[in-house]
Write an enzyme that holds these catalytic residues in place. Structure first.
Site, PDB file in Angstrom:
ATOM      1  N   ARG A 129      59.056  15.747  94.240  1.00 10.73           N
ATOM      2  CA  ARG A 129      58.547  15.340  95.567  1.00 10.73           C
ATOM      3  C   ARG A 129      57.198  15.969  95.900  1.00 10.73           C
ATOM      4  O   ARG A 129      56.834  16.114  97.066  1.00 10.73           O
ATOM      5  CB  ARG A 129      59.552  15.658  96.672  1.00 10.73           C
ATOM      6  CG  ARG A 129      60.863  14.906  96.511  1.00 10.73           C
ATOM      7  CD  ARG A 129      61.623  14.827  97.806  1.00 10.73           C
ATOM      8  NE  ARG A 129      62.842  14.055  97.619  1.00 10.73           N
ATOM      9  CZ  ARG A 129      63.996  14.588  97.268  1.00 10.73           C
ATOM     10  NH1 ARG A 129      64.105  15.891  97.090  1.00 10.73           N
ATOM     11  NH2 ARG A 129      65.051  13.827  97.111  1.00 10.73           N
ATOM     12  N   LYS A 151      43.823   9.393  97.134  1.00  8.99           N
ATOM     13  CA  LYS A 151      44.481   8.167  96.680  1.00  8.99           C
ATOM     14  C   LYS A 151      44.923   8.335  95.234  1.00  8.99           C
ATOM     15  O   LYS A 151      44.129   8.769  94.387  1.00  8.99           O
ATOM     16  CB  LYS A 151      43.539   6.965  96.792  1.00  8.99           C
ATOM     17  CG  LYS A 151      43.400   6.429  98.201  1.00  8.99           C
ATOM     18  CD  LYS A 151      42.655   5.102  98.196  1.00  8.99           C
ATOM     19  CE  LYS A 151      42.521   4.557  99.607  1.00  8.99           C
ATOM     20  NZ  LYS A 151      41.702   3.327  99.632  1.00  8.99           N
ATOM     21  N   GLU A 193      29.265   3.040  92.383  1.00 11.25           N
ATOM     22  CA  GLU A 193      29.895   3.656  93.563  1.00 11.25           C
ATOM     23  C   GLU A 193      28.873   4.514  94.324  1.00 11.25           C
ATOM     24  O   GLU A 193      28.953   4.652  95.543  1.00 11.25           O
ATOM     25  CB  GLU A 193      31.105   4.516  93.161  1.00 11.25           C
ATOM     26  CG  GLU A 193      32.199   3.760  92.412  1.00 11.25           C
ATOM     27  CD  GLU A 193      33.052   2.828  93.293  1.00 11.25           C
ATOM     28  OE1 GLU A 193      32.762   2.701  94.498  1.00 11.25           O
ATOM     29  OE2 GLU A 193      33.996   2.225  92.739  1.00 11.25           O
ATOM     30  N   LYS A 235      31.664  10.578 100.889  1.00  8.70           N
ATOM     31  CA  LYS A 235      33.085  10.205 100.763  1.00  8.70           C
ATOM     32  C   LYS A 235      33.957  11.197 101.537  1.00  8.70           C
ATOM     33  O   LYS A 235      34.891  10.808 102.254  1.00  8.70           O
ATOM     34  CB  LYS A 235      33.473  10.183  99.283  1.00  8.70           C
ATOM     35  CG  LYS A 235      34.975  10.034  99.013  1.00  8.70           C
ATOM     36  CD  LYS A 235      35.428   8.602  99.054  1.00  8.70           C
ATOM     37  CE  LYS A 235      36.942   8.439  98.956  1.00  8.70           C
ATOM     38  NZ  LYS A 235      37.423   8.087  97.650  1.00  8.70           N
ATOM     39  N   GLU A 245      43.257   5.561 105.827  1.00  7.44           N
ATOM     40  CA  GLU A 245      42.672   4.216 105.870  1.00  7.44           C
ATOM     41  C   GLU A 245      43.244   3.374 107.005  1.00  7.44           C
ATOM     42  O   GLU A 245      43.617   2.220 106.831  1.00  7.44           O
ATOM     43  CB  GLU A 245      42.838   3.512 104.514  1.00  7.44           C
ATOM     44  CG  GLU A 245      41.832   2.371 104.326  1.00  7.44           C
ATOM     45  CD  GLU A 245      41.807   1.830 102.912  1.00  7.44           C
ATOM     46  OE1 GLU A 245      41.559   2.604 101.981  1.00  7.44           O
ATOM     47  OE2 GLU A 245      42.040   0.623 102.757  1.00  7.44           O
ATOM     48  N   ARG A 249      37.903   4.333 106.898  1.00 10.06           N
ATOM     49  CA  ARG A 249      37.910   4.496 105.437  1.00 10.06           C
ATOM     50  C   ARG A 249      37.847   3.152 104.706  1.00 10.06           C
ATOM     51  O   ARG A 249      37.377   3.073 103.579  1.00 10.06           O
ATOM     52  CB  ARG A 249      39.149   5.289 104.992  1.00 10.06           C
ATOM     53  CG  ARG A 249      39.157   5.577 103.498  1.00 10.06           C
ATOM     54  CD  ARG A 249      40.165   6.633 103.120  1.00 10.06           C
ATOM     55  NE  ARG A 249      40.215   6.817 101.686  1.00 10.06           N
ATOM     56  CZ  ARG A 249      40.873   7.773 101.063  1.00 10.06           C
ATOM     57  NH1 ARG A 249      41.546   8.657 101.771  1.00 10.06           N
ATOM     58  NH2 ARG A 249      40.874   7.865  99.756  1.00 10.06           N
ATOM     59  N   ASN A 253      35.664   0.116 100.767  1.00 10.41           N
ATOM     60  CA  ASN A 253      36.023  -1.014  99.903  1.00 10.41           C
ATOM     61  C   ASN A 253      34.921  -2.066  99.842  1.00 10.41           C
ATOM     62  O   ASN A 253      35.147  -3.165  99.323  1.00 10.41           O
ATOM     63  CB  ASN A 253      37.333  -1.645 100.384  1.00 10.41           C
ATOM     64  CG  ASN A 253      38.490  -0.666 100.224  1.00 10.41           C
ATOM     65  OD1 ASN A 253      38.607   0.005  99.205  1.00 10.41           O
ATOM     66  ND2 ASN A 253      39.321  -0.555 101.247  1.00 10.41           N
ATOM     67  N   HIS A 256      34.725  -4.296  96.888  1.00 11.52           N
ATOM     68  CA  HIS A 256      35.920  -4.090  96.049  1.00 11.52           C
ATOM     69  C   HIS A 256      36.908  -5.249  96.087  1.00 11.52           C
ATOM     70  O   HIS A 256      37.680  -5.416  95.144  1.00 11.52           O
ATOM     71  CB  HIS A 256      36.614  -2.779  96.426  1.00 11.52           C
ATOM     72  CG  HIS A 256      35.936  -1.592  95.808  1.00 11.52           C
ATOM     73  ND1 HIS A 256      34.620  -1.278  96.041  1.00 11.52           N
ATOM     74  CD2 HIS A 256      36.388  -0.666  94.914  1.00 11.52           C
ATOM     75  CE1 HIS A 256      34.302  -0.199  95.348  1.00 11.52           C
ATOM     76  NE2 HIS A 256      35.343   0.186  94.651  1.00 11.52           N
ATOM     77  N   HIS A 260      37.892  -6.134  92.416  1.00  9.11           N
ATOM     78  CA  HIS A 260      39.264  -6.135  91.898  1.00  9.11           C
ATOM     79  C   HIS A 260      39.626  -7.526  91.365  1.00  9.11           C
ATOM     80  O   HIS A 260      40.321  -7.655  90.357  1.00  9.11           O
ATOM     81  CB  HIS A 260      40.254  -5.690  92.982  1.00  9.11           C
ATOM     82  CG  HIS A 260      40.156  -4.207  93.261  1.00  9.11           C
ATOM     83  ND1 HIS A 260      40.774  -3.609  94.329  1.00  9.11           N
ATOM     84  CD2 HIS A 260      39.519  -3.212  92.600  1.00  9.11           C
ATOM     85  CE1 HIS A 260      40.517  -2.313  94.321  1.00  9.11           C
ATOM     86  NE2 HIS A 260      39.765  -2.049  93.287  1.00  9.11           N
ATOM     87  N   HIS A 273      35.280  -0.848  85.743  1.00 11.10           N
ATOM     88  CA  HIS A 273      35.427  -0.942  87.197  1.00 11.10           C
ATOM     89  C   HIS A 273      34.046  -0.922  87.866  1.00 11.10           C
ATOM     90  O   HIS A 273      33.758  -1.717  88.765  1.00 11.10           O
ATOM     91  CB  HIS A 273      36.293   0.211  87.710  1.00 11.10           C
ATOM     92  CG  HIS A 273      36.428   0.236  89.199  1.00 11.10           C
ATOM     93  ND1 HIS A 273      37.039  -0.776  89.917  1.00 11.10           N
ATOM     94  CD2 HIS A 273      35.998   1.133  90.133  1.00 11.10           C
ATOM     95  CE1 HIS A 273      36.995  -0.502  91.216  1.00 11.10           C
ATOM     96  NE2 HIS A 273      36.366   0.651  91.362  1.00 11.10           N
TER      97      HIS A 273
END
Ligand code: GLY
Length: 383
Positions: A129, A151, A193, A235, A245, A249, A253, A256, A260, A273
């Site tokens: 956990r 993330k 980025e 960032k 987010e 935040r 993206n 993105h 993606h 990427h």
């Protein structure tokens, strides 16, 4: 004469509430034991996850000093590449880690680029956990983006990053020297980025990157160190403002939703990427022009307010070819997890430093953005 090393950069603070804030350090990997001690982690078993490309170059630069400081580092390497962000590799990490007799104080150190950070970070989020996570990012993308902000996750056949968790690291150590050995394609890809962060931050950041980009592309140490630190600091500030987010935040993206879809429709691994992000940024700028005009933008040149942003993105010398049909790209967008309800939400720029998330795009504008991306793909600087 080799360039002289860049002066050490000050750490960047990711200011989170509840004592969960942490620093991003720009120092040699050999400093990891001192930084672990500073973060309250006492020597014992330490799990190091790397990949088959980074391990031979960097593992011993961290493992030697760890041993010397009384740690018992155990290391494993996953195959390099996006395919390792899989349930299969995650299960293998669980088997390996649980076989070593870890406890909740055992830190997991993710040594590598975005794939290693996301995969190992998710393992750290879920083993017992939650284990203490330490990011040791070795790529541009990881140092300015994926290692900062918590993330973690893996891919699913239905789309990228669809299984994951927020799990903030205890510290991040980004060794500038690791960027010197990055393959050229990975290095350049990561700069997409960096460009994205500058467009989101605003005019001063864009001016700085415009001035420094040639020296950054040549990996001139001082220019590179300054650029990486600034992009990571941007960032960190966004994450501090909106860790989960819920709002701000989401602007990270930018490009993105397109990127993606490109990765999915082209098949993971054909473009990196960062290459997909570079093209996604061009598409997002075209979409921004349509949103601003309130109609599909059909003129060959973008409106004046977007030209500077587009020129900066176009200076990344990436192999930009886009081969998937528009129908496949549109279908791939249907699985992007930034969908809200049944409507897609896009990040558009109103101006440099003024991003906005909107579901309201003129009918046909997304198709037009794909057509634009396909067109500019043949026009950008060759690698
Ligand atoms: N890379 C986008 C984010 O971390 O939110």
């Amino acid at each position: 004469m080799p360039p002289s090393p860049a002066p050490p950069s000050r750490p960047v603070r990711v200011a989170l509430p509840g004592g969960r804030g942490y620093d991003v350090h720009f120092r040699p990997l050999a400093d990891v034991p001192a930084l672990l001690a500073g973060a309250g982690l006492a020597p014992g078993l330490g799990l190091v996850v790397t990949d088959a490309s980074v391990g031979p170059l960097s593992l011993d630069r961290a493992r030697g000093p760890l041993r010397a400081a009384g740690w018992r580092p155990e290391a494993t390497a996953v195959p390099a590449g996006e395919a390792s962000k899989s349930l299969h590799q995650l299960a293998a990490l669980y088997d390996w880690a649980l076989g070593l007799g870890l406890d909740r104080a055992t830190p997991l150190l993710a040594l590598g680029g975005g794939v290693v950070g996301d995969l190992a970070g998710f393992a750290a989020a879920t083993l017992l956990r939650g284990l203490p996570l330490v990011h040791l990012p070795t790529s541009v993308i990881a140092q300015v983006d994926s290692a900062v902000g918590g993330k973690t996750g893996i891919n699913h056949a239905a789309g990228k990053n669809l299984v994951g968790a927020f799990h903030q690291p205890r510290l991040v150590l980004a060794d500038p020297a690791t960027l010197a050995t990055l393959p050229e394609r990975d290095f350049r890809s990561g700069l997409a980025e960096v460009v994205k962060h500058a467009l989101l931050e605003g005019e001063a950041a864009v001016a700085r990157l415009e001035a420094d980009l040639e020296r950054v592309l040549a990996r001139e140490p001082a220019a590179l160190a300054g650029t990486i630190r600034r992009a990571a600091a941007f960032k960190a500030a966004v994450v501090a403002e909106d860790e989960r987010e819920a709002g701000r935040r989401a602007v990270l993206n930018l490009g993105h939703t397109f990127a993606h879809a490109i990765e999915q429709a082209e098949g993971y691994g054909r473009l990196t990427h960062g290459e997909a992000v570079a093209l996604g940024l061009r598409a997002a700028l075209h979409l921004s022009a349509s949103v601003r005009a309130g109609r599909v933008w059909t003129e060959p040149a973008l409106p004046e307010r977007f030209v500077r942003a587009d020129r900066l993105a176009a200076r990344l010398p990436l192999p930009h070819a886009l081969t998937a049909p528009t129908e496949a790209l549109l279908a791939a967008m249907g699985t992007d997890k930034k969908r809200a309800g049944t409507r897609l939400r896009f990040v558009v720029l109103d101006a440099l430093g003024r991003p906005r998330v909107t579901p309201d795009v003129p009918p046909g504008a997304v198709e037009a953005a794909w057509t634009h991306a396909r067109t500019v793909a043949g026009l950008t600087a060759p690698s």
